[in-house]
Write an enzyme that holds these catalytic residues in place. Structure first.
Site, mmCIF file in Angstrom:
data_model
loop_
_atom_site.group_PDB
_atom_site.id
_atom_site.type_symbol
_atom_site.label_atom_id
_atom_site.label_comp_id
_atom_site.label_asym_id
_atom_site.label_seq_id
_atom_site.Cartn_x
_atom_site.Cartn_y
_atom_site.Cartn_z
ATOM 1 N N SER A 50 0.958 -1.308 -0.003
ATOM 2 C CA SER A 50 0.063 -0.126 0.068
ATOM 3 C C SER A 50 1.014 1.172 0.101
ATOM 4 O O SER A 50 1.956 1.173 0.357
ATOM 5 C CB SER A 50 -0.709 -0.081 1.349
ATOM 6 O OG SER A 50 -0.040 0.152 2.301
ATOM 7 N N ASP A 83 -1.413 -1.503 -3.994
ATOM 8 C CA ASP A 83 -2.889 -1.076 -3.644
ATOM 9 C C ASP A 83 -3.005 0.537 -3.695
ATOM 10 O O ASP A 83 -2.009 1.294 -3.518
ATOM 11 C CB ASP A 83 -3.275 -1.564 -2.192
ATOM 12 C CG ASP A 83 -4.461 -1.879 -1.823
ATOM 13 O OD1 ASP A 83 -4.686 -1.688 -0.457
ATOM 14 O OD2 ASP A 83 -5.229 -1.721 -2.579
ATOM 15 N N HIS A 179 -13.850 -0.098 4.621
ATOM 16 C CA HIS A 179 -12.582 0.073 4.981
ATOM 17 C C HIS A 179 -12.221 0.171 6.522
ATOM 18 O O HIS A 179 -12.529 1.209 7.042
ATOM 19 C CB HIS A 179 -11.625 0.950 4.218
ATOM 20 C CG HIS A 179 -11.188 0.905 2.867
ATOM 21 N ND1 HIS A 179 -11.601 1.568 1.630
ATOM 22 C CD2 HIS A 179 -10.616 -0.108 2.215
ATOM 23 C CE1 HIS A 179 -11.097 1.018 0.554
ATOM 24 N NE2 HIS A 179 -10.578 0.017 0.904
HETATM 25 O O1 G3H Z 1 -6.895 -2.170 0.175
HETATM 26 C C1 G3H Z 1 -7.183 -2.628 1.494
HETATM 27 C C2 G3H Z 1 -8.225 -3.589 1.530
HETATM 28 O O2 G3H Z 1 -9.339 -2.857 1.260
HETATM 29 C C3 G3H Z 1 -8.284 -3.754 3.143
HETATM 30 O O3 G3H Z 1 -9.475 -3.457 3.838
HETATM 31 O O4 G3H Z 1 -8.569 -4.534 5.823
HETATM 32 O O5 G3H Z 1 -10.633 -2.969 5.967
HETATM 33 O O6 G3H Z 1 -10.713 -5.115 4.989
HETATM 34 P P1 G3H Z 1 -9.781 -4.226 5.034
HETATM 35 ZN ZN ZN Z 2 -8.927 -1.227 -0.165
#
Ligand code: G3H
Ligand code: ZN
Length: 324
Positions: A50, A83, A179
């Site tokens: 990310s 990401d 998220h």
């Molecule tokens: O891009 C990352 C994901 O959308 C992770 O989201 O950990 O809230 O499920 P989450």
């Molecule tokens: Zn995400």
């Protein structure tokens, strides 16, 4: 097996009706955890980085090089995806660093601007054989550097048009997940009818769910029992995410549950062994907890466990790159 193309992994997932887990890594322990889980469960997996991880690791290109090198030690297939890139330049940097796929997140932009910029990224990336994921609709919650107050659910007709106009290879849609979770008394409802309408307009297209960690209360309980003070936020249940995979979602991003178990393992060690100061003692427990959570997702949610054995070594796409 190591690093294969997104087209090969998606082709296999589409052909065999399962979800590819996409797990953000940010350290030696987390990259090993995902790869060991994939190996143990005989499952493909997407190794994600990310924007936050890019800043955290500092040496981004070397980090991606390490993912490549390590992946070659395993005989299950992976690809590396960056990401949530919110700018075209960030996408280009991700591609230059060696990612096979990049997400351009234009979900916060007006529709036409999202179309234009996503198409720009797709044209640039496709020249270099790189896969592009886009996002249409908006998830509530906080993801890395991306914050949205409220959900804007994806319009099924616009989704089909967006794919045609931008040439994106995968599309993240908003159908109820969030998220990082949001305040609520129970699991969030996933809009299955909307998801079915999105999928039926583009059958066998790689649709993506972000925010698919479920934040089961038992995981938050475990962390808070060790001294955590984590709010009981809610998201869609693992059963709902598994149902979404059965309906055609082929990539599933979920990080928070992995982070929760990692943190619980460290807290538990600090509480149980205050006399030990060797970081390897608690980081290995955290790594193993992260690994076990990823294995659980592969088996119970994604249904990707064991999927690669029967086609191991076979070609999954034609020379032209068409799914076989
Ligand atoms: O891009 C990352 C994901 O959308 C992770 O989201 O950990 O809230 O499920 P989450
Ligand atoms: Zn995400």
């Amino acid at each position: 097996m190591g690093i294969k193309s997104p087209r090969e992994l998606y082709g296999h997932a589409i052909k065999n009706h399962y979800g590819l887990g996409a797990f953000n890594t940010f350290s030696w322990e987390t990259m090993i955890a995902v790869m060991e889980a994939a190996q143990a469960r005989r499952s493909p997996a997407i190794l994600q980085v990310s924007m936050g991880a890019r800043k955290y690791v500092g040496h981004f290109r070397e980090y991606v090089d390490t993912l490549h090198t390590l992946a070659e030690q395993y005989d299950v297939p992976f690809f590396i995806q960056h990401d949530h890139c919110s700018t075209i330049d960030a996408c280009k940097e991700a591609i230059e660093a060696g990612c096979q796929a990049v997400m351009f997140d234009g979900s916060h932009l007006p529709y036409e601007e999202n179309v234009q910029r996503t198409r720009q990224v797709a044209e640039y990336a496709h020249e270099k054989g790189i896969w592009v994921e886009a996002e249409l609709g908006r998830l509530p919650g906080f993801e890395d550097m991306v914050f949205s107050e409220k959900a804007v659910y994806t319009d099924p007709d616009l989704a089909a048009e967006f794919i045609d106009r931008t040439g994106c290879d995968a599309l993240a849609v908003a159908v109820g997940t969030s998220h990082g979770g949001v305040r609520g008394e129970d699991y969030l409802p996933l809009d299955f009818k909307r998801l079915e309408e999105i999928v039926e307009r583009k059958p066998d297209y790689p649709f993506v769910l972000h925010g698919a960690a479920s934040l089961p209360p038992k995981l938050i309980d475990a962390c808070n029992r060790q001294g955590g003070q984590i709010e009981y936020l809610r998201n869609c249940s693992e059963e709902s995410i598994a149902e979404a995979v059965a309906l055609g979602v082929r990539k599933v991003n979920m990080d928070v549950d992995n982070f929760l178990v990692f943190t619980t393992a460290v807290r538990e060690f600090f509480n149980g062994r205050p006399d030990i100061y060797d970081p390897r003692k608690y980081l290995e427990l955290a790594r193993d907890a992260f690994c076990m959570e990823v294995e659980h997702k592969m088996t119970e949610v994604l249904k990707s466990a064991g999927r690669y054995e029967k086609d191991k070594g076979k070609r999954l796409v034609s020379d032209k790159g068409d799914f076989l």
